[in-house]
Design an enzyme around this catalytic site. Structure first.
Site, PDB file in Angstrom:
ATOM      1  N   ALA A  63      -3.637  -7.820  11.588  1.00  0.00           N
ATOM      2  CA  ALA A  63      -4.325  -8.791  10.744  1.00  0.00           C
ATOM      3  C   ALA A  63      -3.582  -8.837   9.417  1.00  0.00           C
ATOM      4  CB  ALA A  63      -5.762  -8.345  10.527  1.00  0.00           C
ATOM      5  N   GLY A 102      -4.441  -5.853  14.968  1.00  0.00           N
ATOM      6  CA  GLY A 102      -4.811  -7.159  15.511  1.00  0.00           C
ATOM      7  C   GLY A 102      -3.716  -7.737  16.405  1.00  0.00           C
ATOM      8  N   GLU A 105      -4.241  -6.213  19.628  1.00  0.00           N
ATOM      9  CA  GLU A 105      -5.516  -6.747  20.137  1.00  0.00           C
ATOM     10  C   GLU A 105      -5.340  -8.161  20.693  1.00  0.00           C
ATOM     11  OE1 GLU A 105      -7.506  -5.623  16.391  1.00  0.00           O
ATOM     12  OE2 GLU A 105      -9.057  -4.740  17.677  1.00  0.00           O
ATOM     13  N   GLU A 125      -5.391   0.937  12.494  1.00  0.00           N
ATOM     14  CA  GLU A 125      -6.447   0.575  11.534  1.00  0.00           C
ATOM     15  C   GLU A 125      -7.040   1.771  10.815  1.00  0.00           C
ATOM     16  OE1 GLU A 125      -5.934  -0.857  14.405  1.00  0.00           O
ATOM     17  OE2 GLU A 125      -6.423  -3.001  14.344  1.00  0.00           O
TER      18      GLU A 125
HETATM   19  C1  3H9 Z   1      -5.955  -5.017  11.547  1.00  0.00           C
HETATM   20  O1  3H9 Z   1      -5.137  -5.499  12.251  1.00  0.00           O
HETATM   21  C2  3H9 Z   1      -7.429  -5.199  11.731  1.00  0.00           C
HETATM   22  C3  3H9 Z   1      -7.720  -5.768  13.087  1.00  0.00           C
HETATM   23  O2  3H9 Z   1      -8.364  -4.819  13.877  1.00  0.00           O
HETATM   24  C4  3H9 Z   1      -8.496  -7.055  13.014  1.00  0.00           C
HETATM   25  C5  3H9 Z   1      -9.900  -6.961  12.553  1.00  0.00           C
HETATM   26  C6  3H9 Z   1     -10.691  -8.234  12.599  1.00  0.00           C
HETATM   27  N1  3H9 Z   1      -0.631  -7.677   6.421  1.00  0.00           N
HETATM   28  O3  3H9 Z   1       6.141  -1.946   5.676  1.00  0.00           O
HETATM   29  P1  3H9 Z   1       7.198  -2.917   5.316  1.00  0.00           P
HETATM   30  C7  3H9 Z   1       4.027  -6.637   4.439  1.00  0.00           C
HETATM   31  S1  3H9 Z   1      -5.499  -4.103  10.221  1.00  0.00           S
HETATM   32  C8  3H9 Z   1      -0.037  -8.155   5.305  1.00  0.00           C
HETATM   33  O4  3H9 Z   1       7.939  -2.712   4.055  1.00  0.00           O
HETATM   34  P2  3H9 Z   1       8.730  -2.066   7.598  1.00  0.00           P
HETATM   35  C9  3H9 Z   1       4.283  -5.469   3.526  1.00  0.00           C
HETATM   36  O5  3H9 Z   1       3.338  -5.396   2.495  1.00  0.00           O
HETATM   37  C10 3H9 Z   1      -3.733  -4.162  10.220  1.00  0.00           C
HETATM   38  N2  3H9 Z   1       1.195  -7.777   4.897  1.00  0.00           N
HETATM   39  O6  3H9 Z   1       8.256  -3.113   6.502  1.00  0.00           O
HETATM   40  C11 3H9 Z   1       5.680  -5.790   3.021  1.00  0.00           C
HETATM   41  O7  3H9 Z   1       5.555  -6.757   2.011  1.00  0.00           O
HETATM   42  P3  3H9 Z   1       6.562  -6.785   0.765  1.00  0.00           P
HETATM   43  C12 3H9 Z   1      -3.145  -3.270  11.217  1.00  0.00           C
HETATM   44  C13 3H9 Z   1       1.847  -6.886   5.632  1.00  0.00           C
HETATM   45  O8  3H9 Z   1       9.725  -2.769   8.424  1.00  0.00           O
HETATM   46  C14 3H9 Z   1       6.341  -6.455   4.218  1.00  0.00           C
HETATM   47  O9  3H9 Z   1       5.267  -6.895   5.060  1.00  0.00           O
HETATM   48  N3  3H9 Z   1      -1.715  -3.247  11.054  1.00  0.00           N
HETATM   49  C15 3H9 Z   1       1.285  -6.343   6.799  1.00  0.00           C
HETATM   50  O10 3H9 Z   1       9.058  -0.763   6.972  1.00  0.00           O
HETATM   51  C16 3H9 Z   1       7.220  -5.527   5.010  1.00  0.00           C
HETATM   52  O11 3H9 Z   1       6.487  -4.346   5.315  1.00  0.00           O
HETATM   53  C17 3H9 Z   1      -1.104  -2.368  10.268  1.00  0.00           C
HETATM   54  O12 3H9 Z   1      -1.726  -1.539   9.661  1.00  0.00           O
HETATM   55  C18 3H9 Z   1      -0.015  -6.778   7.190  1.00  0.00           C
HETATM   56  N4  3H9 Z   1      -0.601  -6.329   8.297  1.00  0.00           N
HETATM   57  O13 3H9 Z   1       7.435  -1.792   8.496  1.00  0.00           O
HETATM   58  C19 3H9 Z   1       0.383  -2.468  10.213  1.00  0.00           C
HETATM   59  N5  3H9 Z   1       2.157  -5.466   7.326  1.00  0.00           N
HETATM   60  O14 3H9 Z   1       7.888  -7.059   1.363  1.00  0.00           O
HETATM   61  C20 3H9 Z   1       0.839  -2.390   8.789  1.00  0.00           C
HETATM   62  C21 3H9 Z   1       3.235  -5.467   6.525  1.00  0.00           C
HETATM   63  O15 3H9 Z   1       6.019  -7.856  -0.074  1.00  0.00           O
HETATM   64  N6  3H9 Z   1       2.267  -2.577   8.660  1.00  0.00           N
HETATM   65  N7  3H9 Z   1       3.053  -6.316   5.502  1.00  0.00           N
HETATM   66  O16 3H9 Z   1       6.456  -5.410   0.143  1.00  0.00           O
HETATM   67  C22 3H9 Z   1       3.170  -1.620   8.941  1.00  0.00           C
HETATM   68  O17 3H9 Z   1       2.868  -0.554   9.427  1.00  0.00           O
HETATM   69  C23 3H9 Z   1       4.603  -1.907   8.600  1.00  0.00           C
HETATM   70  O18 3H9 Z   1       4.611  -2.920   7.631  1.00  0.00           O
HETATM   71  C24 3H9 Z   1       5.477  -2.366   9.784  1.00  0.00           C
HETATM   72  C25 3H9 Z   1       6.865  -2.817   9.246  1.00  0.00           C
HETATM   73  C26 3H9 Z   1       5.667  -1.197  10.748  1.00  0.00           C
HETATM   74  C27 3H9 Z   1       4.871  -3.539  10.503  1.00  0.00           C
END
Ligand code: 3H9
Length: 682
Positions: A63, A102, A105, A125
């Site tokens: 999400a 998400g 999901e 999450e």
């Molecule tokens: C969820 O899904 C809830 C559901 O159950 C639905 C409920 C209804 N959203 O980490 P990076 C941005 S909860 C918005 O440096 P990497 C991040 O801020 C979500 N922004 O890259 C950064 O921005 P900036 C569950 C996001 O290659 C840029 O993307 N998912 C999101 O080292 C690059 O990120 C997670 O918890 C997001 N979801 O790693 C996954 N994700 O460039 C969270 C990233 O401006 N994300 N951004 O600083 C991660 O674990 C890592 O970002 C990922 C990439 C592994 C994807």
């Protein structure tokens, strides 16, 4: 169609492509685009099956976290998922990069999933203080079984494509560079059934009889890791519901438990930390031409605990390290410790014997500092006195090649004074690692008065490469972390003189969520760190403890006595020393309440943080929080000292500081008066 979701048709296959950088998060635009794309593919009679894939570096990473807490816009995720799951044409998710939260999901509402070998799939999450709120807790156990689902949702750790195939989460592994073609080929298979994960019952039913013991054992085994957090228990309850209830009832449990987490302070804190951590790596005002230099080799001076730990970070990242000591025995001991650490990891199955050798193969031990002449970055980790550091940097200046970065691992000393003995202060900075340096994620990058922008940019990029969370600090005594720690430790010492006991103080801070209290920490670090018998004047409690032979855990005697299993009981010797000290100072000991202990230990830290911020020693309040969470064990669900102070209310913090006789930092006083916050979160 939509700006972020495109539908193209290849023969009888509709290909839905999400293109929403950086990580294809499920923003309102993506949800709307998906809803429209699925509807269009269904309406197109030429399309027999649909492939869902993503452009860029990753499949949907979840999400859009930045939308949380705001007003809901666009199509709801459950509505999009229902349209996909009930779609009359099979949908195949084609996964590369990460399918997280998400994102996974959504993939679980597709009828099939294929992934490349490098893909990672998970429900992280819990790390945001949440649970998977789009059916993940009900669908995942139906594919992989409740036991594995439980591990995945409570740890948040993703699994590999190989593990996903073995557990039934995906249906096929595609070639690394042939994902789309493989997914289309899958979609063209004759008579593809419309498999709905929600209807699968075998794995949850099979687990039902033994589930109560399984869940009880899991709670017991993980109680320590989950202590204080609200989300893990909610995640467990959802998996229990998946085992014991129907799909629809389970979905209701998931929804009912999701909402309070989403509205709660813990998740707010953890989401804030997610962005704060990424923000910390950005340096304000660096000129665009401050491109990071290449660090192809590293030199480390000092093979003690710190130097060895620092070396491991680079070896792990495949960077060759030359490590220097003064005596052969110390060098051998240092190298043996590194090897032992790796072998312990291998014994736990987290690394192969070949990995151990590969890493050790990158290490060159030497007694000759001249061998550092080719290193791109040299980190000094020798004894913490200015004299010795300046001596080392003077030598290094003559040896290191032009352009090499010279870093000190000092935890308190003035980096500018160290830089000044060199002919190239622009290439000097502090890289303050935290012990154990191969484990702790924090790196304070200390920017000297003359540190060049490109050198700073290199340090930040290098930190990321070796998996550290880097925070920029200015030159001041103890930088961000240790400077604030001093204010907490000083107050803890006063409290035990006034009448609190070390265990009471430790208990209050432990209950707040710290892994241990200040006195346990002192015992663990060693009471004699920085103390010398010759110079001791017997003036402080610490002097007196050391003079009485109390050294902390290392000799089993400190504020606590320790048995062979490190069980602790209050030390009668330490207690007497504290009582004598109080009597000598004429202190009328009294009962001190828990609340006072908490306020007096933590609010002065916040006050110091406000000074650090106002002096520009930290770039932003959230950087201070990142230091405390990653370097000192501040409970992540409380968001760090500055976020926490904001959540308490700065007017209250200022009032209590005044009450306890503190001068309130001007920034804190001003923000409190203006009803503002440090972090902008409240
Ligand atoms: C969820 O899904 C809830 C559901 O159950 C639905 C409920 C209804 N959203 O980490 P990076 C941005 S909860 C918005 O440096 P990497 C991040 O801020 C979500 N922004 O890259 C950064 O921005 P900036 C569950 C996001 O290659 C840029 O993307 N998912 C999101 O080292 C690059 O990120 C997670 O918890 C997001 N979801 O790693 C996954 N994700 O460039 C969270 C990233 O401006 N994300 N951004 O600083 C991660 O674990 C890592 O970002 C990922 C990439 C592994 C994807």
């Amino acid at each position: 169609m939509s700006a972020v979701v495109d539908l193209s048709v290849d023969g009888d296959i509709g290909v839905l492509t999400i293109n929403s950088p950086p990580v294809n998060a499920l923003s309102a635009a993506v949800r709307d685009g998906l809803a429209a794309g699925v509807a269009a593919a269904v309406a197109d009679p030429a399309v027999k099956a649909i492939v869902l894939h993503c452009a860029g570096r990753t499949f949907i990473a979840g999400a859009d976290i930045s939308e949380f807490g705001g007003a809901m816009k666009g199509a709801s995720l459950p509505a999009v998922q229902a349209a996909m799951e009930d779609c009359p044409k099979p949908i195949i998710a084609a996964i590369h990069g990460t399918a997280l939260g998400g994102g996974l999901e959504v993939a679980l509402t597709c009828h099939y999933r294929v992934a490349v070998p490098s893909a990672k799939l998970g429900l992280p999450e819990v790390k945001l203080g949440l649970l998977p709120g789009a059916g993940g807790t009900q669908r995942l156990p139906r594919l992989v079984g409740p036991e594995q689902a439980l591990k995945m949702v409570t740890s948040g750790t993703p699994i590999s494509a190989k593990a996903a195939l073995a557990s039934g989460l995906i249906d096929e592994i595609a070639p690394e560079d042939g994902l789309l073609e493989a997914a289309k080929a899958f979609a063209r298979r004759p008579n593809l059934a419309l498999v709905k994960v929600r209807d699968k019952q075998d794995k949850v039913e099979a687990a039902r009889a033994t589930a109560p013991e399984m869940f009880a054992q899991f709670r017991k085994d993980n109680a320590r890791a989950m202590r204080g957090f609200e989300a893990p228990e909610a995640n467990i309850k959802c998996i229990e519901a998946a085992v014991n209830l129907s799909f629809d009832e389970g979905m209701k449990v998931e929804r009912d438990l999701f909402v309070p987490l989403m509205m709660g302070l813990q998740s707010k804190a953890q989401r804030y930390v997610f962005f704060a951590e990424r923000q910390a790596n950005k340096v304000e005002g660096l000129p665009a031409d401050a491109a990071p230099l290449t660090i192809g080799s590293v030199g480390i001076i000092g093979a003690g605990t710190m130097g060895g730990g620092i070396a491991m970070n680079f070896l792990n990242a495949g960077v060759p390290v030359t490590i220097v000591e003064m005596k052969q025995e110390a060098l051998d001991r240092g190298v043996a410790t590194i090897r032992k650490n790796y072998e312990n990891t291998a014994a736990k199955g987290r690394m192969t014997a070949a990995d151990v050798e590969a890493r050790m193969g990158l290490l060159t031990p030497t007694l000759d500092m001249e061998e550092l002449s080719a290193a791109d970055l040299v980190i000094e980790a020798v004894f913490e006195t200015m004299e010795i550091k300046r001596d080392v940097f003077g030598k290094l200046d003559r040896i290191a090649k032009p352009g090499a970065i010279l870093a000190s691992n000092t935890s308190y000393l003035n980096v500018d004074e160290i830089a000044d003995v060199t002919s190239r202060p622009g290439s000097v900075l502090g890289l303050h690692f935290f012990s154990p340096a191969n484990v702790m994620r924090l790196l304070e990058v200390v920017r000297g008065a003359k540190t060049e922008p490109a050198v700073l940019a290199t340090a930040m990029a290098t930190a990321k490469k070796i998996g550290k969370v880097a925070v920029v600090a200015g030159v001041c005594h103890g930088f961000i972390g240790n400077r604030m720690l001093s204010s907490r430790q000083a107050e803890a010492m006063k409290l035990i003189v006034e009448g609190a006991t070390p265990e009471q103080v430790d208990r209050v801070l432990y209950d707040f969520g710290w892994p241990m209290g200040p006195f346990q920490m002192s015992d663990l670090a060693g009471l004699d760190i920085g103390w010398s018998a010759e110079k001791s004047k017997g003036e402080t409690i610490r002097d007196r403890l050391c003079e009485a032979g109390l050294r902390g855990q290392k000799n089993g005697r400190g504020f606590y006595d320790y048995d062979a299993q490190r069980n602790r009981t209050p030390s009668p010797v330490a207690t007497q020393i504290i009582l004598d000290y109080a009597a000598e100072k004429g202190v009328n000991r009294r009962e001190v309440g828990d609340e006072e202990i908490l306020e007096r230990c933590l609010y002065p830290m916040v006050n110091e943080g406000a000074l650090i911020l106002a002096e520009g020693m930290a770039q932003r309040a959230s950087d201070i929080d990142i230091v405390w969470i990653n370097g000192y064990g501040w409970p992540v669900y409380r968001g760090g000292p500055m976020f926490w102070a904001d959540s308490v209310g700065l007017a209250k913090v200022a009032e209590r500081l005044t009450h306890y006789g503190y001068e309130v930092a001007p920034l804190l006083a001003r923000l409190a008066a203006e009803e503002k916050s440090f972090t902008g979160q409240f």
